[in-house]
Write an enzyme that holds these catalytic residues in place. Structure first.
Site, PDB file in Angstrom:
ATOM      1  N   LYS A 116       0.821  -1.214   0.000  1.00  0.00           N
ATOM      2  CA  LYS A 116       0.000   0.000   0.000  1.00  0.00           C
ATOM      3  C   LYS A 116       0.853   1.261   0.000  1.00  0.00           C
ATOM      4  CE  LYS A 116      -4.267  -1.784   2.101  1.00  0.00           C
ATOM      5  NZ  LYS A 116      -3.958  -3.207   2.046  1.00  0.00           N
ATOM      6  N   GLU A 200      -3.943   6.998   7.681  1.00  0.00           N
ATOM      7  CA  GLU A 200      -4.828   7.775   6.817  1.00  0.00           C
ATOM      8  C   GLU A 200      -5.991   8.357   7.608  1.00  0.00           C
ATOM      9  OE1 GLU A 200      -4.311   5.539   2.512  1.00  0.00           O
ATOM     10  OE2 GLU A 200      -6.114   5.200   3.682  1.00  0.00           O
ATOM     11  N   HIS A 235     -15.426  -6.137   6.376  1.00  0.00           N
ATOM     12  CA  HIS A 235     -14.578  -5.599   5.311  1.00  0.00           C
ATOM     13  C   HIS A 235     -14.569  -6.491   4.075  1.00  0.00           C
ATOM     14  CE1 HIS A 235     -13.072  -2.573   8.090  1.00  0.00           C
ATOM     15  NE2 HIS A 235     -12.821  -3.542   8.952  1.00  0.00           N
ATOM     16  N   ARG A 292      -5.515  -8.184 -10.736  1.00  0.00           N
ATOM     17  CA  ARG A 292      -6.127  -9.457 -11.133  1.00  0.00           C
ATOM     18  C   ARG A 292      -7.580  -9.198 -11.514  1.00  0.00           C
ATOM     19  NH1 ARG A 292      -9.375 -10.138  -6.750  1.00  0.00           N
ATOM     20  NH2 ARG A 292      -8.592  -9.451  -4.732  1.00  0.00           N
TER      21      ARG A 292
END
Length: 665
Positions: A116, A200, A235, A292
């Site tokens: 990330k 974040e 999630h 993908r």
């Protein structure tokens, strides 16, 4: 075009790839583990190679065995599907080293987007909008806390190598940051072998929108519009739709262009998905890129008329993209529902066992089912418990919602728990119907989704009782004959009567049926019903006339009872000669048991430890999810029978537990 490809995956996606390969005349090779020896993808492929034992780590994650299978069978390319090795740079490199075409992006693109923090640095350089935060390499705890304080709370701590909701912590106060950071780093190290994190700003009520992109080796890039994947639990996505509703055109254009910029920045080739966290006003921030094909790709196919797997094969072979951007248009609206073997009312715990009855909705231009499961298959603890993906299309969102409601009503599963009724409640809840979407929708609609379950109408119970009676007599009579035409029911000058007793949950249900000239008079809870009907066993359906109203129900039957399917809901009626148990997977009578097969990930107590109610004693991982084994009340841990890393079976006693008495206290 390739003559033969190997599919390094299983289940639904393997079947999906085989379908497109056959359309192009490409031979296919499947790989399989012990658990999948009789699976559908093995039966559909032209060849199949055994690669190991049931756990994925001993089969589908064994790079050398998969490469050997490809070499042995002469496969020119490998399609990785999704999950397993699909985003593994070492696997892509192994393909390259053995002169096998990897049907996916270049290794450099996988590496660039794999972490990330690294990907966000690249995106910032490419001008792709990022969520305000810190994505650097300095991992000093005090420094990270300073960054979080500067960003402003709430913030998210996210594992740089994370995914699937793991290695993520929401921090709402500065004083909680350091403890949350330590916890997040520990989980990230355990799950991904990398404890680096990024910080974040937490977006309030965010939407999760992703853009499907495609690139080729000739420098061409297109987007195939976006999908809204906001409806999630733990999630993980539950429902997806395309295009994203209630987002202004300028915001959509900006998001789509940002996705193209992201793909171009890493010289991307093949199918990829750029995921965004989106404010309620449509402002989008780059989250990550999945290098993908995605589980939810069929909704994009339904609105564009494009076969994305065919595109993957053509692009991997070196052909240019079949269409350019101006040739791609949106037609209508599509919604996908992931049908899982799980218990939504029990925290979405996976359901393990055999599917004794399975009926898919009729497929046509409006309804599609992607699956690798058929009736009689086992849902095991080794792999994801998805039964199928149900995808519908309508001319607009309202039409697609109606199609989904109707299709879910025709989707019948028996033998283990499933989320079909839950999915139907989601699409009927106010938030989803009005497209008020965010990742908290399920929690916000908790009352409707979990607590406002309607009791069964008396007419349905009466129809169930007659279905049971019809089934009893159909064993010796043609199933299409009305039961009152069977001579075994009639005696001269006597009206035969029957008392049908069934158990619905813990409640005894009794319906008295008395034969009359045109059928039966049914008596239930003091009310009388004039009822007639017949079975159509070829599709497990019973037709009825109750008090002059025609109706029908679908059903399945086994040795334990009768399951009725109606309006997207299933209702289990058990026979009285069965043994009933009210024990939960976690008993409070002196021990705690494993709710499902899995691996113990943490043991947080030892013998003689004193614990409080709801304290976490152990954690268990199964099917990509982690479950906490908690103390049912204040007490003493008398013994703990397993260690971290141990494999357990459903029902294994994990902890011997003693209630805390006054003397002990």
């Amino acid at each position: 075009m390739f003559e033969k490809i190997l599919i390094a995956n299983r289940g639904e996606i393997a079947c999906r790839v085989i379908r497109s390969a056959k359309k192009l005349g490409i031979a296919t090779v499947a790989v399989y583990s012990d658990a999948d020896a009789q699976s559908q993808h093995v039966k559909l492929a032209d060849e199949a190679i055994y690669i190991g034992e049931s756990p994925a780590a001993q089969s589908y994650l064994q790079i050398d065995r998969i490469i050997q299978a490809a070499v042995k069978t002469g496969a020119q390319a490998i399609h990785p599907g999704y999950g397993f090795l699909s985003e593994n740079d070492q696997f892509a490199e192994a393909c390259q080293a053995n002169n096998i075409n990897f049907i996916g992006p270049p290794v450099a693109a996988i590496l660039a987007m794999g972490l990330k923090a690294t990907s966000k640095a690249l995106m910032e350089k490419a001008g792709v909008p990022l969520t305000p935060g810190y994505h650097g390499s300095n991992q000093d705890a005090e420094f990270l806390k300073q960054q979080a304080d500067g960003i402003g709370y709430p913030v998210l701590i996210k594992a740089s190598a994370g995914g699937g909701g793991k290695g993520m912590r929401l921090v709402e106060r500065s004083e909680d940051f350091l403890s949350s950071l330590a916890s997040c780093k520990s989980e990230a190290k355990s799950s991904f072998g990398n404890d680096e994190v990024l910080i974040e700003r937490y977006v309030i009520n965010p939407r999760h929108i992703e853009v499907q992109v495609f690139g080729d080796s000739h420098g061409n890039y297109v987007h195939l519009f976006e999908r809204d994947c906001s409806v999630q639990r733990r999630h993980q996505k539950v429902l997806e739709e395309a295009p994203a509703p209630l987002v202004s055109q300028d915001k959509l254009d900006a998001m789509r262009q940002a996705a193209i910029d992201a793909a171009r920045a890493v010289d991307y080739v093949g199918a990829g998905t750029v995921e965004f966290i989106v404010e309620q006003d449509g402002t989008a921030y780059f989250m990550e890129m999945n290098t993908r094909l995605q589980v939810e790709h069929p909704v994009t196919e339904m609105i564009t008329g494009v076969d994305l797997v065919e595109w993957q094969l053509r692009v991997a072979f070196g052909e240019p993209l079949p269409k350019q951007q101006d040739q791609l248009k949106i037609h209508g609206h599509a919604i996908e529902a992931r049908v899982y073997a799980e218990e939504p009312e029990k925290g979405f715990i996976p359901a393990i066992g055999q599917i004794s009855y399975l009926h898919y909705p009729e497929q046509n231009q409006h309804v599609r089912v992607d699956s690798g499961i058929v009736q009689g298959d086992e849902i095991s603890s080794y792999y994801d418990p998805m039964i199928a993906k149900l995808i519908v299309w309508g001319e607009n969102r309202e039409a697609a919602l109606l199609q989904m409601h109707h299709a879910l009503g025709q989707f019948h599963v028996d033998g283990l728990g499933n989320n079909i009724a839950f999915l139907d409640r989601i699409i009927r809840c106010d938030s989803f119907k009005s497209a008020k979407l965010d990742t908290n929708l399920i929690q916000r609609e908790d009352e409707f989704l979990f607590k406002n379950i309607q009791s069964l109408a008396p007419e349905l119970i009466v129809a169930t009782a007659l279905t049971e009676l019809l089934l009893r007599f159909s064993k010796n009579k043609p199933a299409s004959n009305p039961v009152w035409q069977s001579e075994t029911l009639w005696r001269v000058n006597i009206s035969p009567s029957y008392a049908i007793k069934l158990k619905l949950d813990a409640t005894l249900v009794q319906v008295n049926l008395s034969a009359e000239k045109e059928g039966f008079v049914a008596e239930y809870q003091g009310e009388k019903f004039h009822i007639s009907g017949q079975l159509l066993n070829n599709n497990n359906t019973a037709h009825f006339n109750i008090n002059g109203k025609q109706d029908k129900i679908a059903f399945s039957q086994n040795a334990h009872g009768l399951t009725i399917f109606k309006n997207g809901q299933s209702h289990k009626f058990s026979y009285l000669n069965q043994k009933f148990s009210s024990d939960d997977a976690q008993s409070t009578e002196g021990n705690l048991k494993a709710p499902m097969p899995g691996v113990i990930t943490q043991v947080l107590v030892a013998a003689n430890d004193q614990v409080k109610k709801d304290d976490v004693l152990m954690t268990l991982e199964a099917m990509k999810m982690e479950y906490s084994i908690r103390a049912p009340h204040d007490g003493i841990v008398a013994a703990s029978y397993f260690q971290a890393g141990d494999q357990v079976k459903a029902g294994d006693e994990l902890v011997e537990f003693q209630a805390l008495t006054e003397e002990v206290a």
